[in-house]
Design an enzyme around this catalytic site. Structure first.
Site, PDB file in Angstrom:
ATOM      1  N   HIS A   1      15.851  20.245  -7.396  1.00 45.72           N
ATOM      2  CA  HIS A   1      14.825  21.254  -7.597  1.00 45.72           C
ATOM      3  C   HIS A   1      13.879  21.266  -6.399  1.00 45.72           C
ATOM      4  O   HIS A   1      13.746  20.277  -5.696  1.00 45.72           O
ATOM      5  CB  HIS A   1      14.021  20.961  -8.865  1.00 45.72           C
ATOM      6  CG  HIS A   1      14.876  20.707 -10.067  1.00 45.72           C
ATOM      7  ND1 HIS A   1      14.643  19.663 -10.919  1.00 45.72           N
ATOM      8  CD2 HIS A   1      15.963  21.355 -10.545  1.00 45.72           C
ATOM      9  CE1 HIS A   1      15.544  19.677 -11.888  1.00 45.72           C
ATOM     10  NE2 HIS A   1      16.367  20.694 -11.678  1.00 45.72           N
TER      11      HIS A   1
ATOM     12  N   GLU B   1       0.877  -1.162   0.000  1.00 46.09           N
ATOM     13  CA  GLU B   1       0.000   0.000   0.000  1.00 46.09           C
ATOM     14  C   GLU B   1       0.917   1.215   0.000  1.00 46.09           C
ATOM     15  O   GLU B   1       1.567   1.507   0.995  1.00 46.09           O
ATOM     16  CB  GLU B   1      -0.896  -0.024   1.240  1.00 46.09           C
ATOM     17  CG  GLU B   1      -1.936   1.075   1.248  1.00 46.09           C
ATOM     18  CD  GLU B   1      -2.878   0.940   2.436  1.00 46.09           C
ATOM     19  OE1 GLU B   1      -4.072   0.683   2.207  1.00 46.09           O
ATOM     20  OE2 GLU B   1      -2.400   1.079   3.586  1.00 46.09           O
TER      21      GLU B   1
ATOM     22  N   TYR C   1       6.459  10.593  -7.081  1.00 47.27           N
ATOM     23  CA  TYR C   1       6.304  11.540  -5.979  1.00 47.27           C
ATOM     24  C   TYR C   1       4.926  12.170  -5.980  1.00 47.27           C
ATOM     25  O   TYR C   1       4.360  12.465  -7.016  1.00 47.27           O
ATOM     26  CB  TYR C   1       7.406  12.604  -5.960  1.00 47.27           C
ATOM     27  CG  TYR C   1       7.597  13.426  -7.214  1.00 47.27           C
ATOM     28  CD1 TYR C   1       7.244  14.769  -7.248  1.00 47.27           C
ATOM     29  CD2 TYR C   1       8.167  12.865  -8.345  1.00 47.27           C
ATOM     30  CE1 TYR C   1       7.460  15.535  -8.382  1.00 47.27           C
ATOM     31  CE2 TYR C   1       8.385  13.621  -9.476  1.00 47.27           C
ATOM     32  CZ  TYR C   1       8.027  14.954  -9.496  1.00 47.27           C
ATOM     33  OH  TYR C   1       8.236  15.703 -10.629  1.00 47.27           O
TER      34      TYR C   1
END
Length: 171
Positions: A62, A29, A129
């Site tokens: 970044h 999960e 992400y």
């Protein structure tokens, strides 16, 4: 169940999710809002992004001043660097590295005012992400991957770079 570990950078967390494995394969999960909130991670994520890289491709460093990121490796293996870019912080300029892979299933929570970059260590990797704010290039900062003032160690000498990450890019 997840295990949440503090790191040497304030606000950066290493998350170790449990996963299930048997003769058929694995189950993980990747994110459960309720479980994360129970562990004190009460962040509303609004965007999911995936970056696929080949061996020695280096992406980033970044970030921006508003976005939280929850970073995972869905496939392969990469070396992740997180840098504190908040000039008002006592940790400004400090960095920490993590190795994320489809084997260890670890995640890293990156707070605002921190940049992140990664280099692919396997033949191919899939970097996932979640973001707490929609991507806005006008808010972004970039730290050069080999900026001498940060002294970041990378496990690659001649990475494959984009124009954004290499001002000498000839591509």
């Amino acid at each position: 169940m997840i295990e949440v570990c503090k790191t040497k950078l304030e606000g950066v967390l290493l998350i170790k999710p449990e996963f299930f494995e048997d003769h058929r394969g694995q189950y993980l999960e990747l994110y459960n809002e309720k479980l994360y909130k129970e562990k004190g991670i009460d962040i509303e994520f609004v965007e999911d992004d995936i970056s696929i890289a080949t061996h020695d491709a280096l992406k980033g460093i970044h970030g921006d001043s508003v976005t939280w990121k929850l970073i995972s490796c869905l496939y392969g293996k990469f070396y992740l660097v997180v840098v504190n870019n908040d000039p008002k912080s006592a940790d400004f300029g400090k960095w920490q590295s993590f190795t994320l892979s489809d084997v260890n299933k670890h995640q890293v929570l990156v707070p605002p005012k921190h940049g992140n970059g990664h280099v692919c260590l396997s033949e191919k990797s899939i970097f996932h992400y979640k973001q707490s704010a929609y991507y806005d290039p006008s808010r972004q900062f970039t730290i050069k991957w080999n900026d001498p003032k940060f002294k970041i160690w990378w496990p690659v000498k001649n990475p494959i770079l984009s124009q954004r990450d290499d001002p000498d890019y000839q591509g």
